[in-house]
Scaffold this motif. Structure first.
Motif, short mmCIF file in Angstrom:
data_model
loop_
_atom_site.label_atom_id
_atom_site.label_comp_id
_atom_site.label_asym_id
_atom_site.label_seq_id
_atom_site.Cartn_x
_atom_site.Cartn_y
_atom_site.Cartn_z
N VAL A 245 0.85 -1.18 0.00
CA VAL A 245 0.00 0.00 0.00
C VAL A 245 0.90 1.24 0.00
N VAL A 246 0.50 2.28 -0.73
CA VAL A 246 1.33 3.47 -0.88
C VAL A 246 0.75 4.61 -0.05
N VAL A 247 1.62 5.26 0.73
CA VAL A 247 1.28 6.45 1.50
C VAL A 247 2.15 7.60 0.99
N ALA A 248 1.53 8.69 0.59
CA ALA A 248 2.26 9.87 0.12
C ALA A 248 2.44 10.84 1.28
N GLU A 249 3.68 11.16 1.61
CA GLU A 249 3.97 12.08 2.71
C GLU A 249 4.12 13.51 2.20
N GLY A 250 3.85 14.46 3.11
CA GLY A 250 4.10 15.87 2.80
C GLY A 250 3.07 16.51 1.91
N ILE A 251 1.82 16.06 1.92
CA ILE A 251 0.78 16.67 1.10
C ILE A 251 0.37 17.99 1.75
N GLU A 252 0.48 19.07 0.99
CA GLU A 252 0.15 20.39 1.51
C GLU A 252 -0.81 21.16 0.62
N ARG A 253 -1.10 20.66 -0.59
CA ARG A 253 -1.99 21.37 -1.51
C ARG A 253 -3.03 20.41 -2.08
N GLU A 254 -4.19 20.96 -2.38
CA GLU A 254 -5.26 20.15 -2.94
C GLU A 254 -4.88 19.61 -4.32
N GLY A 255 -4.11 20.37 -5.06
CA GLY A 255 -3.76 19.95 -6.40
C GLY A 255 -2.94 18.68 -6.44
N GLN A 256 -2.26 18.34 -5.33
CA GLN A 256 -1.45 17.12 -5.32
C GLN A 256 -2.31 15.86 -5.23
N ILE A 257 -3.50 16.00 -4.65
CA ILE A 257 -4.32 14.81 -4.39
C ILE A 257 -4.84 14.22 -5.69
N ALA A 258 -5.29 15.06 -6.63
CA ALA A 258 -5.87 14.55 -7.87
C ALA A 258 -4.86 13.72 -8.65
N GLU A 259 -3.64 14.17 -8.73
CA GLU A 259 -2.62 13.41 -9.46
C GLU A 259 -2.30 12.10 -8.75
N LEU A 260 -2.22 12.13 -7.41
CA LEU A 260 -1.93 10.91 -6.67
C LEU A 260 -3.05 9.88 -6.83
N GLU A 261 -4.29 10.33 -6.80
CA GLU A 261 -5.40 9.41 -7.00
C GLU A 261 -5.37 8.82 -8.41
N GLU A 262 -5.00 9.63 -9.38
CA GLU A 262 -4.92 9.13 -10.75
C GLU A 262 -3.85 8.07 -10.89
N LEU A 263 -2.76 8.20 -10.12
CA LEU A 263 -1.68 7.21 -10.17
C LEU A 263 -1.99 5.98 -9.31
N GLY A 264 -3.06 6.02 -8.54
CA GLY A 264 -3.44 4.85 -7.75
C GLY A 264 -2.97 4.88 -6.32
N CYS A 265 -2.46 6.02 -5.84
CA CYS A 265 -2.01 6.11 -4.45
C CYS A 265 -3.23 6.07 -3.52
N GLU A 266 -3.18 5.23 -2.49
CA GLU A 266 -4.34 5.04 -1.64
C GLU A 266 -4.40 6.01 -0.47
N LEU A 267 -3.27 6.26 0.18
CA LEU A 267 -3.26 7.01 1.44
C LEU A 267 -2.38 8.24 1.32
N GLY A 268 -2.64 9.20 2.22
CA GLY A 268 -1.84 10.42 2.23
C GLY A 268 -1.66 10.95 3.63
N GLN A 269 -0.62 11.76 3.79
CA GLN A 269 -0.28 12.33 5.09
C GLN A 269 0.37 13.68 4.86
N GLY A 270 -0.01 14.68 5.65
CA GLY A 270 0.59 16.00 5.47
C GLY A 270 -0.20 17.07 6.19
N PHE A 271 0.33 18.30 6.12
CA PHE A 271 -0.28 19.43 6.81
C PHE A 271 -1.65 19.79 6.24
N LEU A 272 -1.94 19.36 5.01
CA LEU A 272 -3.26 19.64 4.45
C LEU A 272 -4.36 19.00 5.27
N PHE A 273 -4.09 17.85 5.85
CA PHE A 273 -5.10 17.12 6.63
C PHE A 273 -5.01 17.47 8.12
#
Length: 809
Positions: free
Chosen positions: A763-791
């Protein structure tokens, strides 16, 4: 008239001898035009002597001939304008391009103060690059500052040839039209009896005089304006004198009354003397001043010639317009040739204006771009493209002034690479430059776009943190962690070490100089306490360096003492940051993060005390304490929840069998479901024994605990670890989520790492997410989880998470 004739002959002889003397005094290239000028004046002087003898002879005989009308009747007068034109054509022209010279000077002025390169070679390298034409040492695709001269020439030179041709055509057309109209006017005037009022031969001679004068004027304007002669004053004086000599024949034609010649002589004599004297003065000037002047040095007074060149076509057209208007008002109808040539002249002037307007627009564009680039490179470092010292001080002063009004925090982070000279000495300056550029890129990724990253010296960098929700200590810790990653230099992965000093302005009225001194004090304290660490400025750090250095030197001892005591009493705490699903934004896990407030020292950045624990060999004790405390808190707070817990474990002890005992003991003590625990392998050190680590992690997984590999894509994480270790979760490093503007390679690496993790069943977790624009690309690539100051930001375990009710609800 005898005295006037004698003065004319003496002036002609003096001018002839002066031109010959000056032509022999100068070298062949610069004196050739004076030799030709001497021949022209000698023929003119001989013609004057012959003309005087001819008039005496005819006066004594009492006869009148057509030869008395002008001087061009004998061969000397005919040869003079031809030889004069040859002399003007031989005038040496300056080959220097004024725009190119100015651009080169501008380039040198801009590159020079930009800063030195890696090994302190800045001034020599800049001189070498300017001398060889090499661009500054900046990233690929950047336009070299030394190329501005070419851009100026391109902007001004492309329409230059058409405009030059149009100017010559306008002058030639005006000359032709004046000659044609004058010829028609002369041939069309007849007496009542049908005989010509002036003989055809006499009229042609008069027209020839006008033609000679106009050709001479055109030649002088062309040489002075277009050729840019070496000695402009001498050429202008000689050309003016030649025009006066050509005017002598014209004056004689129009002022001769009844063949007496008195009116002509009273005017032509002084004009001839003045013309000869001007030529003589020009020759004397060229002979005395020409030896010390180089042919490639343009005369500063060439600007006057440029203005004359610009005005000449318009003056010619204005004269033609006035002439034709006068003929029309006099009742003389214009013939088809005059109408056609006049229309062509008007069209040529219009086209010339359009070309000049286009050239001005292009030049204005180039000047605007050059001005912006000049301002950029005056305030930026040419090697790393970061801000330089001057721009950093300016922005710091602005930030401090603004903070006094809105109360936002301003902090300065000083970074200095440890043992940087070793890289220069062992691998060369090119490798050192590569390392500095890599460090500059890493520092940019550690801060926001509104913050400032600057290169202050050879291997010294500074960061200006202007406000923001993140604590300056956290940013400084991230900087220290990012700088610790190896850099590929010279085919080897070279470890990078840096000392970091941090100072926060606070609410006091601190000046820019005082704040920078405090940051420098903290940096030197980090250097003296072992390097490769972060020191936060505290009051008294500069006043009592001994006490502070002792405290910094014994940081590991203080940490060991605190670990023996353990818990809140020793200043330790566990903060948690949620890991959420990218589709529904619901928390699925919490990552436990260690925090320590040292007694008598204040908060210590995690990177600092973790590095101290690693170096002193007590990192296992720190891991066990955080693991046990986090498991106990989560088991109590969320007993029946599926919320998972991520706990960091140093890579240095993954191959140690004590890790299995520590995990089993924490689970048994807290009664936490093993399936809810995820052990994260951090990259504080390299995994050397992959086989031993695989055996230990397989036993940990046998307990039901999942295994995660942290910071994949940076640092010590390798494909071998992904392949050999039993990994359930892959956490992408934050550097893969915030690429630079030319981040095509980073995007490809991000996509490849996600696909590889999925292929391995992780399972892939993306660290350091701080902007909404990063989420759309990660979802398109199939990344399931995220972590960062945005949340959410890390904090104590206080409020319930959405979808996860705490105990007692």
């Amino acid at each position: 008239m005898t005295l006037v004739d004698a003065a004319v002959i003496v002036a002609g002889l003096a001018a002839t001898l002066s031109c010959g003397w000056a032509g022999r005094r100068l070298d062949r290239a610069r004196g050739r035009w004076l030799v030709w000028l001497s021949l022209a004046l000698s023929s003119w002087t001989v013609a004057q002597v012959a003309g005087v003898l001819h008039r005496w002879e005819r006066a004594s005989a009492g006869r009148r001939t057509i030869a008395e009308v002008g001087y061009l009747a004998d061969a000397g007068q005919c040869a003079m304008p031809v030889l004069a034109l040859v002399a003007l054509a031989a005038v040496p022209a300056s080959r220097a391009r004024r725009s190119g010279d100015r651009a080169t000077v501008l380039a040198a002025a801009v590159v020079a103060p930009a800063g030195s390169t890696a090994g302190g070679r800045g001034r020599d390298d800049r001189r070498r690059r300017l001398a060889t034409g090499a661009p500054p040492a900046v990233s690929a695709g950047l336009v070299g500052v030394a190329d501005w001269g070419g851009r100026f020439r391109a902007a001004r030179g492309l329409p230059g040839l058409p405009v030059l041709a149009l100017d010559e055509m306008i002058l030639a057309g005006s000359l032709f039209l004046l000659t044609w109209s004058g010829l028609l006017a002369g041939l069309g005037s007849t007496d009542l009896d049908g005989s010509l009022g002036r003989s055809a031969t006499g009229h042609l001679v008069a027209v020839a005089h006008v033609l000679v004068v106009l050709v001479m004027v055109l030649a002088v304007l062309h040489v002075a304006g277009f050729r840019q002669p070496v000695d402009l004053p001498a050429v202008v004086a000689a050309g003016t004198g030649l025009v006066f000599l050509a005017l002598v024949g014209l004056l004689c034609t129009h002022l001769d009354d009844d063949g007496g010649g008195r009116g002509a002589g009273s005017v032509s004599g002084p004009a001839a003397v003045l013309g000869a004297l001007l030529v003589m003065l020009a020759a004397v000037r060229a002979g005395w001043t020409g030896q010390g002047r180089r042919a490639q040095d343009p005369d500063p007074r060439a600007e006057l010639a440029a203005w004359l060149r610009l005005a000449a076509p318009y003056l010619a057209v204005a004269g033609v317009a006035a002439f034709l208007l006068g003929r029309s008002r006099g009742g003389i109808a214009l013939d088809p040739v005059e109408i056609a040539v006049g229309a062509v002249l008007v069209a040529a002037v219009f086209i010339r204006q359009m070309l000049a307007l286009r050239a001005n627009q292009r030049l204005a564009t180039v000047l605007g771009d050059t001005e912006r680039e000049t301002r950029h490179w005056i305030s930026h470092d040419p090697l790393t493209e970061l801000a330089n010292r001057g721009l950093f001080h300016q922005r710091l002063a602005t930030a401090l002034a603004a903070s006094r009004h809105d109360g936002r925090d301003v902090a300065v982070v000083y970074c200095d690479l440890d043992d940087f000279r070793v890289i220069n000495d062992s691998l060369g300056h090119a490798a050192g430059d590569h390392l500095l550029r890599a460090v500059g890129q890493r520092l940019r990724h550690c801060v926001r776009t509104t913050d400032t990253v600057a290169r202050l010296g050879s291997d010294e960098f500074a960061l200006l943190l202007d406000g923001g929700q993140e604590l300056p200590e956290q940013v400084a810790e991230r900087v220290l962690t990012a700088l610790r990653q190896p850099v590929a230099v010279g085919g080897h992965h070279w470890p990078v070490r840096a000392s970091v000093g941090l100072v926060v302005a606070g609410r006091t009225q601190v000046t820019t100089e005082a704040l920078l001194r405090r940051a420098d004090t903290a940096l030197h304290a980090a250097k003296q306490t072992g390097k490769n660490r972060l020191v936060v400025y505290r009051p008294g750090l500069g006043a009592t360096p001994g006490a502070q250095l002792v405290a910094g030197t014994h940081l590991a001892d203080a940490l060991a003492t605190a670990l023996r005591r353990g818990g809140w009493s020793a200043g330790f705490a566990v903060h948690y940051q949620p890991i959420v699903g990218l589709r529904d934004r619901m928390p699925v896990a919490l990552e436990a993060l260690a925090r320590w407030t040292a007694p008598g020292r204040g908060p210590v950045p995690p990177g600092t005390f973790v590095a101290a624990a690693e170096s002193s060999g007590i990192v296992g004790t720190l891991d066990d304490m955080i693991l046990g405390q986090a498991c106990a808190e989560i088991a109590v707070a969320y007993p029946d929840s599926a919320l998972r817990l991520h706990v960091n474990v140093s890579a240095s002890r993954v191959a140690d069998t004590t890790l299995l005992d520590s995990v089993a003991r924490a689970l048994a003590t807290s009664r936490l479901d093993p399936r809810r625990l995820v052990v994260e392998i951090t990259e504080t050190s390299r995994l050397n024994d992959l086989d031993g680590a695989r055996e230990v992690l397989e036993e940990v997984r046998a307990l039901g605990v999942a295994v995660a590999l942290d910071d994949v894509g940076a640092g010590h994480s390798t494909l071998a670890a992904l392949h050999l270790l039993p990994i359930d979760v892959v956490k992408l490093d934050r550097t893969l989520l915030d690429p630079p503007p030319d981040g095509g390679r980073v995007a490809a690496l991000r996509r490849s790492m996600i696909n590889l993790a999925h292929a391995l069943g992780a399972v892939v977790v993306a660290e350091g997410i701080e902007r909404e624009g990063q989420i759309a690309e990660l979802e398109e690539l199939g990344c399931e989880l995220g972590q960062g100051f945005l949340f959410a930001r890390p904090g104590p375990l206080r409020s319930p998470l959405p979808g996860h009710a705490p105990a007692g609800d």
